[in-house]
Design an enzyme around this catalytic site. Structure first.
Site, PDB file in Angstrom:
ATOM      1  N   CYS A  56      73.822  34.521  84.341  1.00 36.63           N
ATOM      2  CA  CYS A  56      75.262  34.249  84.208  1.00 36.63           C
ATOM      3  C   CYS A  56      76.027  35.510  83.778  1.00 36.63           C
ATOM      4  CB  CYS A  56      75.465  33.119  83.198  1.00 36.63           C
ATOM      5  SG  CYS A  56      77.128  33.003  82.525  1.00 36.63           S
ATOM      6  N   GLY A  57      77.020  35.899  84.586  1.00 35.41           N
ATOM      7  CA  GLY A  57      77.800  37.100  84.280  1.00 35.41           C
ATOM      8  C   GLY A  57      78.560  37.008  82.977  1.00 35.41           C
ATOM      9  N   HIS A  58      79.129  35.843  82.680  1.00 35.22           N
ATOM     10  CA  HIS A  58      79.883  35.680  81.435  1.00 35.22           C
ATOM     11  C   HIS A  58      78.954  35.696  80.229  1.00 35.22           C
ATOM     12  CE1 HIS A  58      83.628  35.041  83.504  1.00 35.22           C
ATOM     13  NE2 HIS A  58      83.090  34.102  84.243  1.00 35.22           N
ATOM     14  N   CYS A  59      77.731  35.203  80.396  1.00 31.02           N
ATOM     15  CA  CYS A  59      76.741  35.257  79.311  1.00 31.02           C
ATOM     16  C   CYS A  59      76.364  36.710  79.027  1.00 31.02           C
ATOM     17  CB  CYS A  59      75.493  34.462  79.679  1.00 31.02           C
ATOM     18  SG  CYS A  59      75.792  32.713  80.032  1.00 31.02           S
TER      19      CYS A  59
END
Length: 526
Positions: A56-59
């Site tokens: 996950c990019g936001h993670c």
């Protein structure tokens, strides 16, 4: 004399001892699994838990801030702990705690969870946790304490109240309790009053940008203090990036002037002063946001507004309360007067919403499934001689791709029926003022004679769709019992909502993760 420890303390110590070998730390963050989760959340009075996915990019963007927050809490000698769960590995834990997107953060107090409502930067995380576990405003008893507090955070709100039982002080503390993003302090110390030139009751917002501080003027009420903090806690002109995204689009100001610039072309230097001066007149009403179009990640935002790089420097206004309604100026005048006139015209309600539309293909009606764009939609669909079924789709949507061959067969089936038309429209590049699409694919029947609109919620099969058309929309209105409904519960930001609507991890990522892991991940990457 032997001292007997309270039973609760003994049990907590035993719990920690039992799980000590199972609990590990990764850069100060507790690594949680199904084997140690219950014991860890019960042993620590306060623990914030992140449910994440490695891809996950936001993670990935949150990870370094999360580590910084853990370090800052340790530095403060706080009892608050941070933990994390790999939700792709610990699927049972993710399901048990209702994880529907990544990252999901939950705050546990004595083992009981509440939703995390703070920002994604280290200071935001720490401030939110400190607020939730202590007094809403820190007691400040000396000038040195005041200076240390002001220097420790980008934004600090300090209340000056000689009588901390006064109505004003109570209103200030209520506002502090309701505001999670920034630290509040309260003082009755004479030296602090003198240092900051406050007479009587007062409130000052200190910040490390723009004018440096703002003095509150007006009646001291919880609501008005909240508005004051909202209006002054962001720079006059905010640059959009991963760090500021949640503050921009998750804040109280829902009307934004987006200024698309290229740093490489020198636009920031050329237009910064005009943007700053114009923004002063609209503080608290419209947020001025710059977006660097040189950044690859920002190309999606240009697409969302139907803009091309040749239009940069360019302008748009977005109103988040009205389904992200967009407004475009007649010309891109980035002078102070031009910006002021554009924003004022918007506030006066004199701007018409800007709707995207593709060029109408010459062969739009040559195939059994007719192609619609925004400019020909009303003329075709509101033709009272035909029942018109329209599929509102997105080119990247996996479910739309699965439906395409079935929809083509449906078009062929009714190709010779003069009373029925089957049509489709790419809703990512065509917008309608009267019809808002919330998910893809959406199927709507526009009935002849009355133009009544009926949404199809039946099975996406040739048989089901045929029956729907043959019954004039009677069949297929109710959703099947097994139809999956994915609720959006992420941040109210343009970036997060765009990821969700674009299905960033819904189709391609689902297939990819199924191939690799055998499990389907959560539907949205937030």
């Amino acid at each position: 004399m032997r001292v007997v420890a309270p039973v609760a303390a003994v049990l907590a110590t035993l719990a920690l001892a039992v799980t000590a070998q199972e609990i590990t730390f990764d850069e100060g963050v507790i690594v949680l699994t199904k084997d140690n989760f219950k014991a860890a959340t019960e042993a620590h009075e306060f623990i914030l838990v992140e449910f994440y996915a490695p891809w996950c990019g936001h993670c990935k963007a949150l990870a370094p801030e999360y580590v910084k927050a853990a370090a800052k809490l340790t530095e403060l000698e706080s009892a608050i702990k941070l933990g994390k769960v790999d939700a792709t590995e610990e699927t049972q834990l993710a399901e048990e705690h209702g994880v529907r997107g990544y990252p999901t953060l939950k705050f546990f107090r004595n083992g009981k969870a509440v939703e995390y409502g703070g920002g994604r930067q280290a200071d935001d995380i720490v401030n939110w946790l400190v607020k939730k576990t202590g007094p809403p405003a820190k007691a400040v008893s000396s000038v040195d304490e005041a200076k240390a507090m002001i220097e420790a955070s980008p934004v600090v709100i300090l209340g000056f109240f000689k009588d901390q039982e006064s109505d004003g002080a109570k209103q200030f503390l209520a506002a502090a309790a309701a505001t999670d993003d920034h630290p509040f302090g309260i003082t009755s110390d004479d030296a602090v009053f003198t240092q900051y030139e406050v007479e009587g009751e007062g409130i000052i917002l200190f910040k490390d940008f723009d004018e440096g501080k703002n003095k509150y003027e007006g009646e001291i009420t919880e609501e008005d203090i909240g508005k004051f903090v909202t209006a002054n806690s962001l720079p006059l002109v905010v640059d959009f990036n991963h760090e500021t995204a949640s503050k921009i689009f998750g804040g109280e100001i829902k009307s934004h002037l987006l200024i698309f610039l290229s740093k490489e072309a020198g636009h920031y230097d050329a237009h910064n002063e005009a943007c700053m001066n114009a923004a002063k007149a609209f503080k608290g009403q419209v947020l001025f946001v710059t977006i660097n179009t040189d950044e690859e990640d920002h190309s999606r935002i240009l697409e969302f507004f139907g803009m091309k790089k040749e239009e940069v420097p360019g302008l748009r206004i977005i109103k988040l309360e009205e389904d992200m309604a967009k407004y475009k100026p007649d010309s891109y005048d980035l002078s102070e007067s031009g910006l002021t006139a554009f924003v004022q015209t918007f506030l006066d309600g004199k701007l018409k919403q800007h709707l995207l539309s593709q060029e109408l293909p010459e062969d739009w009606d040559k195939e059994p499934v007719h192609v619609l764009v925004a400019t020909n939609f009303d003329e075709v669909v509101f033709n009272k001689d035909k029942n018109v079924l329209v599929e509102f789709y997105a080119p990247w949507c996996g479910h739309c791709k699965q439906l395409a061959p079935i929809f083509d067969q449906l078009g062929e089936k009714f190709a010779d029926d003069d009373s029925i038309m089957i049509a489709k429209m790419d809703s990512t590049v065509n917008e309608l003022e009267h019809t808002k699409i919330q998910s893809f694919p959406t199927l709507k029947l526009f009935k002849k004679d009355t133009n009544e609109v009926i949404e199809y919620n039946g099975e996406r099969t040739l048989e089901g769709l045929t029956k729907f058309m043959e019954t004039g929309g009677v069949y297929g209105q109710a959703a099947p019992e097994d139809m999956e409904v994915v609720e959006y519960s992420g941040a109210r930001t343009l970036e997060a909502l765009t990821d969700f609507l674009e299905g960033k991890v819904t189709e391609e990522k689902d297939e990819e993760e199924e191939d690799e892991e055998g499990d389907v991940p959560a539907k949205d990457e937030l």
